[in-house]
Write a protein that holds these residues in place. Structure first.
Motif, mmCIF file in Angstrom:
data_model
loop_
_atom_site.group_PDB
_atom_site.id
_atom_site.type_symbol
_atom_site.label_atom_id
_atom_site.label_comp_id
_atom_site.label_asym_id
_atom_site.label_seq_id
_atom_site.Cartn_x
_atom_site.Cartn_y
_atom_site.Cartn_z
ATOM 1 N N ASP A 341 -103.837 -23.857 -20.786
ATOM 2 C CA ASP A 341 -102.701 -24.503 -20.117
ATOM 3 C C ASP A 341 -101.392 -23.813 -20.492
ATOM 4 O O ASP A 341 -100.339 -24.442 -20.541
ATOM 5 C CB ASP A 341 -102.652 -25.989 -20.465
ATOM 6 C CG ASP A 341 -102.473 -26.232 -21.960
ATOM 7 O OD1 ASP A 341 -102.427 -25.257 -22.747
ATOM 8 O OD2 ASP A 341 -102.379 -27.412 -22.374
ATOM 9 N N GLY A 342 -101.466 -22.517 -20.761
ATOM 10 C CA GLY A 342 -100.301 -21.777 -21.231
ATOM 11 C C GLY A 342 -99.372 -21.322 -20.127
ATOM 12 O O GLY A 342 -99.388 -21.830 -19.000
ATOM 13 N N ALA A 343 -98.555 -20.312 -20.459
ATOM 14 C CA ALA A 343 -97.476 -19.872 -19.578
ATOM 15 C C ALA A 343 -97.975 -19.220 -18.295
ATOM 16 O O ALA A 343 -97.286 -19.226 -17.277
ATOM 17 C CB ALA A 343 -96.579 -18.881 -20.320
ATOM 18 N N GLY A 344 -99.182 -18.657 -18.320
ATOM 19 C CA GLY A 344 -99.693 -17.982 -17.147
ATOM 20 C C GLY A 344 -98.945 -16.686 -16.875
ATOM 21 O O GLY A 344 -97.991 -16.333 -17.580
ATOM 22 N N PHE A 345 -99.347 -15.966 -15.824
ATOM 23 C CA PHE A 345 -98.693 -14.708 -15.467
ATOM 24 C C PHE A 345 -99.068 -14.346 -14.035
ATOM 25 O O PHE A 345 -99.978 -14.949 -13.447
ATOM 26 C CB PHE A 345 -99.105 -13.591 -16.428
ATOM 27 C CG PHE A 345 -100.581 -13.265 -16.395
ATOM 28 C CD1 PHE A 345 -101.063 -12.231 -15.604
ATOM 29 C CD2 PHE A 345 -101.492 -13.995 -17.148
ATOM 30 C CE1 PHE A 345 -102.417 -11.924 -15.567
ATOM 31 C CE2 PHE A 345 -102.850 -13.694 -17.128
ATOM 32 C CZ PHE A 345 -103.316 -12.666 -16.326
ATOM 33 N N ASP A 346 -98.355 -13.377 -13.521
ATOM 34 C CA ASP A 346 -98.665 -12.856 -12.190
ATOM 35 C C ASP A 346 -99.530 -11.615 -12.389
ATOM 36 O O ASP A 346 -99.040 -10.586 -12.854
ATOM 37 C CB ASP A 346 -97.374 -12.497 -11.453
ATOM 38 C CG ASP A 346 -97.634 -11.961 -10.043
ATOM 39 O OD1 ASP A 346 -98.804 -11.658 -9.733
ATOM 40 O OD2 ASP A 346 -96.671 -11.831 -9.274
ATOM 41 N N PRO A 347 -100.818 -11.677 -12.063
ATOM 42 C CA PRO A 347 -101.699 -10.524 -12.308
ATOM 43 C C PRO A 347 -101.212 -9.241 -11.648
ATOM 44 O O PRO A 347 -101.369 -8.156 -12.211
ATOM 45 C CB PRO A 347 -103.035 -10.983 -11.715
ATOM 46 C CG PRO A 347 -102.992 -12.483 -11.803
ATOM 47 C CD PRO A 347 -101.561 -12.837 -11.547
ATOM 48 N N THR A 348 -100.583 -9.324 -10.470
ATOM 49 C CA THR A 348 -100.116 -8.105 -9.797
ATOM 50 C C THR A 348 -98.956 -7.483 -10.553
ATOM 51 O O THR A 348 -98.861 -6.259 -10.669
ATOM 52 C CB THR A 348 -99.691 -8.418 -8.350
ATOM 53 O OG1 THR A 348 -98.655 -9.409 -8.374
ATOM 54 C CG2 THR A 348 -100.871 -8.954 -7.556
ATOM 55 N N THR A 349 -98.072 -8.305 -11.101
ATOM 56 C CA THR A 349 -96.946 -7.788 -11.879
ATOM 57 C C THR A 349 -97.434 -7.105 -13.143
ATOM 58 O O THR A 349 -96.922 -6.058 -13.551
ATOM 59 C CB THR A 349 -95.977 -8.926 -12.237
ATOM 60 O OG1 THR A 349 -95.519 -9.535 -11.037
ATOM 61 C CG2 THR A 349 -94.795 -8.403 -13.032
ATOM 62 N N VAL A 350 -98.433 -7.716 -13.777
ATOM 63 C CA VAL A 350 -98.988 -7.129 -15.000
ATOM 64 C C VAL A 350 -99.547 -5.743 -14.715
ATOM 65 O O VAL A 350 -99.326 -4.789 -15.453
ATOM 66 C CB VAL A 350 -100.088 -8.045 -15.586
ATOM 67 C CG1 VAL A 350 -100.876 -7.318 -16.672
ATOM 68 C CG2 VAL A 350 -99.462 -9.299 -16.170
ATOM 69 N N ARG A 351 -100.262 -5.589 -13.599
ATOM 70 C CA ARG A 351 -100.832 -4.282 -13.263
ATOM 71 C C ARG A 351 -99.733 -3.262 -12.975
ATOM 72 O O ARG A 351 -99.800 -2.117 -13.410
ATOM 73 C CB ARG A 351 -101.765 -4.407 -12.051
ATOM 74 C CG ARG A 351 -103.118 -5.023 -12.384
ATOM 75 C CD ARG A 351 -104.112 -4.781 -11.259
ATOM 76 N NE ARG A 351 -103.731 -5.481 -10.036
ATOM 77 C CZ ARG A 351 -104.099 -6.721 -9.747
ATOM 78 N NH1 ARG A 351 -104.849 -7.401 -10.586
ATOM 79 N NH2 ARG A 351 -103.719 -7.286 -8.621
#
Length: 392
Positions: A341-351
């Motif tokens: 249940d954490g902050a999460g992220f945008d997988p496309t931005t990470v890549r």
């Protein structure tokens, strides 16, 4: 005492010797259960070792076929009579366990049980297990042989003598189980020392390769404009050094396969790993498993490594307050799911940023076993990583 098929001093001595002969915890548990069932002439026997979360870290049965055991389903929880053994820590001898107020029912595939004898296994003040017997049988030669003992007066088929004998067996079982655990801890220390040595050797070997790689790449860069032919040769050397470094890493990974997987299997290894993480971090880390049996070694290792990488991300980077790990069957496949249940992220931005959070490694492990890795995440929405692996 009642003279059963193998009662008496010789039978007790045989059971105690069998328990002391084994060093592996799992083997000790199996021997205790088989000895108790034979010694007291019961149709069924079981021994449960509790975990810290209301379930059992290990649960061994005797008198039930593999087919029956698979049909019964997941390991039991600590409730009803099982909880009484562990928490009230006193013997229980019942004429019919199904009529006891604490009885909460069996799974549909569970064999019918009536008379019951159970008691805790203690190491000092700590309850380290619970031993259960059910359905006392007539002695060999009865007419007919081996049906449950008749109890026309409503009394339990198991006697006070049986309870006393099982108590003696449980005391020796505690010694055998404690010794086996000490042996395994000693072996783990040896393994840890060996891994430390391997890590040191790996660091030296790979560091040398990477240092050579860096120098060769610099030489190639300097030669590109004034001597392209020599630069090409240097780049070929870069490729060779990189391949050698990769080989060193692969060899080390094979040697560092988690020993617990070989001994305990995936479910127990994951459960233990997650219990340690739950104690070490502020976040609540939980694990549940549903119907997953043994898998091929490659699948088990891939599932464990992906779980470790996903847990590392969740606990180190996401700020999660809760992390849930589940392992379950889906058709013919096994599915690992790690949700936080954490902050999460945008997988496309990470890549795009060149950061992978271990996703490349996890996808490589999934594809290496013919599995599929999916990642669901968004800023502020937590993260779920799921690996679907064939088999199980």
């Amino acid at each position: 005492m009642n003279q059963g098929p193998r009662s008496g001093l010789a039978a007790v001595s045989s059971a105690l010797l069998a328990m002391s002969r084994h060093l592996e915890v799992r083997d000790v548990l199996k021997t205790i259960v088989a000895s108790a069932r034979e010694l007291l002439n019961a149709r069924y026997a079981a021994l449960g070792v509790p975990d810290d979360h209301g379930g059992f870290a290990q649960f061994v049965v005797d008198g039930i076929s593999d087919k029956q055991w698979k049909a019964i389903g997941p390991l039991p929880r600590q409730h009803g009579i099982l909880a009484a053994m562990l928490h009230e820590a006193r013997p229980e001898r019942l004429a019919d366990v199904r009529k006891d107020a604490r009885f909460e029912g069996w799974p549909s595939a569970h064999p019918e049980m009536s008379d019951f004898l159970g008691l805790p296994i203690r190491d000092g003040d700590e309850v380290i297990g619970a031993l259960f017997l059910a359905n006392k049988l007539r002695p060999v030669g009865g007419n007919p042989p081996h049906p449950p003992c008749p109890k026309p007066d409503g009394s339990c088929g198991f006697t006070e003598d049986d309870e006393e004998l099982l108590s003696i067996l449980a005391q020796h079982a505690a010694i055998a189980l404690t010794n086996a655990r000490l042996y395994e801890r000693s072996r783990e220390l040896t393994i840890a020392e060996e891994r430390s040595r391997l890590a040191h050797e790996l660091h030296d070997a790979v560091s040398q390769k990477l240092f050579s790689l860096r120098l060769t790449a610099q030489a190639a860069a300097a030669l590109v404009d004034r001597d392209p032919s020599r630069a090409k040769g240097e780049l070929q050397q870069v490729a060779a050094l990189a391949a050698e470094a990769a080989d060193e890493l692969r060899a080390a990974v094979v040697e560092l396969r988690p020993a617990a997987l070989d001994e305990d299997g995936l479910v127990a290894t994951l459960r233990t790993h997650i219990q340690v993480l739950d104690r070490a971090h502020a976040a609540r880390v939980t694990f549940t498993s549903h119907g997953v049996r043994a898998l091929p070694a490659a699948q088990e290792e891939a599932l464990l490594r992906v779980a470790q990488e996903a847990l590392h991300n969740a606990l180190r980077h996401s700020g999660a307050e809760r992390v849930e790990v589940t392992l379950r069957k889906r058709g013919q496949d096994t599915v690992l799911r790690v949700s936080d249940d954490g902050a999460g992220f945008d997988p496309t931005t990470v890549r795009r940023a060149g950061r992978h959070l271990g996703l490349v490694s996890m996808r490589d492990r999934a594809s290496g076993i013919g599995g599929t890795l999916t990642v669901h995440s968004a800023p502020g929405k937590g993260t779920t990583i799921e690996l679907e692996a064939p088999g199980g």
